[in-house]
Design a protein around this motif. Structure first.
Motif, PDB file in Angstrom:
ATOM      1  N   GLY A  55       0.709  -1.167   0.150  1.00  0.00           N
ATOM      2  CA  GLY A  55       0.192   0.180   0.148  1.00  0.00           C
ATOM      3  C   GLY A  55       1.296   1.218   0.152  1.00  0.00           C
ATOM      4  N   HIS A  56       2.186   1.106  -0.832  1.00  0.00           N
ATOM      5  CA  HIS A  56       3.149   2.937  -0.916  1.00  0.00           C
ATOM      6  C   HIS A  56       2.413   3.051  -1.602  1.00  0.00           C
ATOM      7  N   ALA A  57       2.145   4.449  -1.481  1.00  0.00           N
ATOM      8  CA  ALA A  57       1.587   5.574  -2.939  1.00  0.00           C
ATOM      9  C   ALA A  57       3.589   5.456  -4.039  1.00  0.00           C
ATOM     10  N   SER A  58       4.467   5.678  -3.247  1.00  0.00           N
ATOM     11  CA  SER A  58       5.318   5.786  -4.167  1.00  0.00           C
ATOM     12  C   SER A  58       6.248   4.496  -4.457  1.00  0.00           C
ATOM     13  N   LEU A  59       7.194   4.160  -4.904  1.00  0.00           N
ATOM     14  CA  LEU A  59       7.928   2.825  -5.575  1.00  0.00           C
ATOM     15  C   LEU A  59       9.115   3.362  -4.359  1.00  0.00           C
ATOM     16  N   GLY A  60       9.027   4.588  -4.545  1.00  0.00           N
ATOM     17  CA  GLY A  60      10.533   4.905  -4.073  1.00  0.00           C
ATOM     18  C   GLY A  60      10.389   4.067  -2.680  1.00  0.00           C
ATOM     19  N   THR A  61       8.933   4.207  -2.048  1.00  0.00           N
ATOM     20  CA  THR A  61       9.415   4.073  -0.504  1.00  0.00           C
ATOM     21  C   THR A  61       9.528   1.991  -0.597  1.00  0.00           C
ATOM     22  N   THR A  62       9.206   2.154  -1.540  1.00  0.00           N
ATOM     23  CA  THR A  62       9.617  -0.009  -1.464  1.00  0.00           C
ATOM     24  C   THR A  62      10.982   0.112  -1.417  1.00  0.00           C
ATOM     25  N   GLN A  63      11.750   0.513  -2.217  1.00  0.00           N
ATOM     26  CA  GLN A  63      12.776  -0.165  -3.110  1.00  0.00           C
ATOM     27  C   GLN A  63      13.310   0.089  -1.541  1.00  0.00           C
ATOM     28  N   ILE A  64      13.318   0.116  -0.767  1.00  0.00           N
ATOM     29  CA  ILE A  64      14.097   0.760   0.598  1.00  0.00           C
ATOM     30  C   ILE A  64      14.158  -1.419   0.356  1.00  0.00           C
ATOM     31  N   TYR A  65      13.654  -1.873   0.232  1.00  0.00           N
ATOM     32  CA  TYR A  65      13.759  -3.650   0.454  1.00  0.00           C
ATOM     33  C   TYR A  65      14.895  -4.294  -0.757  1.00  0.00           C
ATOM     34  N   THR A  66      14.647  -3.030  -1.738  1.00  0.00           N
ATOM     35  CA  THR A  66      15.514  -4.114  -2.286  1.00  0.00           C
ATOM     36  C   THR A  66      16.487  -3.489  -2.210  1.00  0.00           C
TER      37      THR A  66
END
Length: 305
Positions: free
Chosen positions: A276-287
């Motif tokens: 449910g992240h609005a920005s893909l940049g927030t999710t990229q921390i997991y990469t």
């Protein structure tokens, strides 16, 4: 108007107009109250200047506040004075030139697949005796990990939000954004056991105290709605010893789920939708977490590392 008098109207604006989460509003309210206490409860709003704001942040730095806290405090003051300017309470925004240290981005704490699996297996074993609280704890741990939920989303789930046949749950995330996320077989079995044996027993306890049970799926020991603090305690007791950490919250299961999805080959966009992240940049921390783990394995295993 005094600075202290303008805080609550601004917080109401954040909640009703900007629809920020209660936790964010509470944090910003605390920041502004601290500012008022530092400058003076009777300080006139129009007389607050840039130097006073800088001094306030400098005191926080001297206390050892983290970069994240300093960044939040800066955001709170900027948002407050922007609102005050738009509302005509001040003519000049003193926070326009206020800067703070950039927020450091540390990697989230993540449990290994084996560590999380061990915690969930132990939780299931505790529920085999039929204790309603143990059944509830096993179900909420499975769902937090299985659907990578925020704790507020978990606590807000009602009966009609669950689709046990399709194995999906509808949750309301930040900004009142609704999404539907899947959960796996282990979570489905734990939920079925809890709903069949655990929840009815907890609901009956509310009746014994002369009040109806809460309409949420997850109930407290007395039949009321289970709150975030109680969920934190459940996760900390279950996961803390496994990770060797003194304080582990529900977000660790969310971090772990996201990282394990990426490790297993999930598409980053799909993980963004699940979280449910609005920005893909927030999710990229997991990469970055996955890369760190891969590098650690390489250093341990490769003969030329």
């Amino acid at each position: 108007m005094r600075l202290s008098e303008a805080i609550e109207p601004w917080c109401e604006h954040l909640a009703r107009v900007r629809r920020l989460s209660p936790a964010t509003v509470r944090a910003y309210r605390g920041d502004l109250r601290d500012l008022a206490a530092t400058i003076g409860e009777d300080a006139d709003l129009v007389r607050v200047d840039l130097e006073e704001l800088r001094q306030w942040l400098w005191q926080a730095t001297g206390r050892g506040d983290s970069r994240a806290t300093l960044a939040r405090r800066t955001a709170a003051v900027r948002g407050f004075f922007a609102w005050a300017t738009e509302s005509g309470l001040v003519d000049v925004d003193p926070s326009l030139r206020l800067v703070s240290a950039k927020r450091g981005r540390s990697l989230p704490v993540v449990g290994t697949v084996d560590a999380v699996a061990g915690v969930l297996e132990k939780a299931a074993e505790r529920g085999e005796g039929g204790d309603p609280v143990a059944l509830r704890d096993g179900a909420l741990l499975e769902l937090l990990y299985g659907s990578a939920l925020r704790v507020s989303e978990l606590c807000g789930i009602r009966g009609d939000d669950l689709d046990e046949e399709r194995r999906t749950v509808r949750v309301v995330g930040k900004g009142d954004k609704e999404r539907v996320v899947p959960f796996g077989g282990s979570a489905a079995r734990a939920l079925a056991e809890y709903l069949a044996r655990g929840r009815p027993a907890l609901a009956s306890r509310a009746s014994q105290h002369g009040r109806p049970p809460a309409d949420r799926v997850f109930l407290g020991a007395r039949g009321g709605a289970l709150g975030p603090r109680a969920v934190y305690d459940v996760v900390n007791r279950a996961l803390g010893p496994a990770l060797g950490a003194p304080a582990v919250g529900p977000h660790v299961l969310r971090h772990s789920a996201a990282t394990h999805l990426l490790d297993g080959g999930a598409d980053l966009r799909a993980v963004q939708e699940i979280l449910g992240h609005a920005s893909l940049g927030t999710t990229q921390i997991y990469t970055h977490v996955s890369s760190e783990r891969l590098a650690a394995v390489y250093r341990q295993a490769h003969p030329r590392a």
